[in-house]
Write an enzyme that holds these catalytic residues in place. Sequence first.
Site, short mmCIF file in Angstrom:
data_model
loop_
_atom_site.label_atom_id
_atom_site.label_comp_id
_atom_site.label_asym_id
_atom_site.label_seq_id
_atom_site.Cartn_x
_atom_site.Cartn_y
_atom_site.Cartn_z
N HIS A 271 38.50 -47.50 41.98
CA HIS A 271 37.74 -46.93 40.87
C HIS A 271 37.23 -48.06 40.00
O HIS A 271 37.91 -49.07 39.82
CB HIS A 271 38.63 -45.98 40.05
CG HIS A 271 37.87 -45.04 39.19
ND1 HIS A 271 37.33 -45.41 37.97
CD2 HIS A 271 37.53 -43.73 39.35
CE1 HIS A 271 36.71 -44.37 37.43
NE2 HIS A 271 36.81 -43.35 38.24
N ASP A 322 39.12 -38.04 43.79
CA ASP A 322 38.45 -37.41 44.93
C ASP A 322 39.36 -37.27 46.14
O ASP A 322 39.19 -36.35 46.93
CB ASP A 322 37.21 -38.23 45.32
CG ASP A 322 36.23 -38.36 44.20
OD1 ASP A 322 35.81 -37.32 43.69
OD2 ASP A 322 35.89 -39.49 43.83
#
Length: 386
Positions: A271, A322
């Site tokens: 991320h 996700d």
Amino acid sequence: MAININDIDLSQYPYMDKGLEGIVAFSSRKSKIDGAKGELSYAGYDIDTLARNSTFEEVCFLLWHERLPNKQELDELNEQLTAERDVPETVLNYIRSANPKSEPMAVLRTAVSMLADDDPEVLEMSPEATLRKSIRLTAKTPTIIAAFDRARHGKEIVTPSKKNSIAYDFLYMLNGEEPGENATRTMDVLLITHAEHGMNASTFTCRSICATLADVHAAVTGAMGSLKGPLHGGANTAVMNMLKSLDPETDIVAFVKGKLERKEKIMGFGHRVYKTYDPRAKFLRLLAKDLSKEVNMEYLYEWSETIVKIMKEEKNIDPNVDFFSATVYYSMGIEPDLYTAIFAMARMSGWTAHYLEQLGNNRLIRPRLLYLGETDLEYIPLESRS
């Protein structure tokens, strides 16, 4: 000749950074992210606390008002959201006529933009009117998604039941039957964890459009265009498509290590903000474990845990929201290409909250551009060009 960046005095551009990484473009009271510690809070409340104890409707109120509602306020908001779930017939006609092979996000983006045509307050920019439009957008988005999914499969569109929560009614409209308590609660948690996340690409887009004083429908439509990309909201669909492509007997260790050796990307990991475990992934990890067992797809969860272990050992990176949300959605029987649309359904509350905040202290977004092209070129008439 072209300008060479090495010949430029970059002291003239003290805040230049590719991808705007580290650049503070806005201030906000909507959410706080501590990437080093792996912490996320909405208006002061830790995401894990909200996921375990709150509801999506309560979180919507929190993001719009920066405080939790009392019972009367929450009841009033629930009534407003319930009353606004119907979508205009013109939008339903578009959904029925849309190509069944269209991406759900493409249809959703167009349908949400069309809602402006029937909104009597579309050009009214007061905070009160903008909040009412935010409620309408949040209420109608689930109806649009469920309607398209049914229409593309040749099924009759189910009208909102107008009872219970957004999570409940979405699953009801999607499947044509009343969802169970566990499924409803799971969807509610998914909506909470995807509702807001600082200055991501789609929220930046939303605020930039708002800064021109374009209406909120335009701003969230632009945000959906940004979310649609696989480097933003489309990542969980990519995760599930990867897992679905494998045979249940696949040697998952060999599969993952093979991809890493070929320098292929494993979606759902890493991320731009978090340097440790994505706090949203922690609770979704538990949901994925329980749901996969419930629907006899434990191999999906076991694969996921193996992939997490390998990625930590080989690359020292952790999963993001996700990765496990893909397994949760799939265990609920939801098709992978709907995942990003459901993401948008949740994030509508965050986008509109940022729109309201931007309106309150607005300035047109106008960053500088560093030109690296040719200069002082001689204009050659068309007939003389080779």
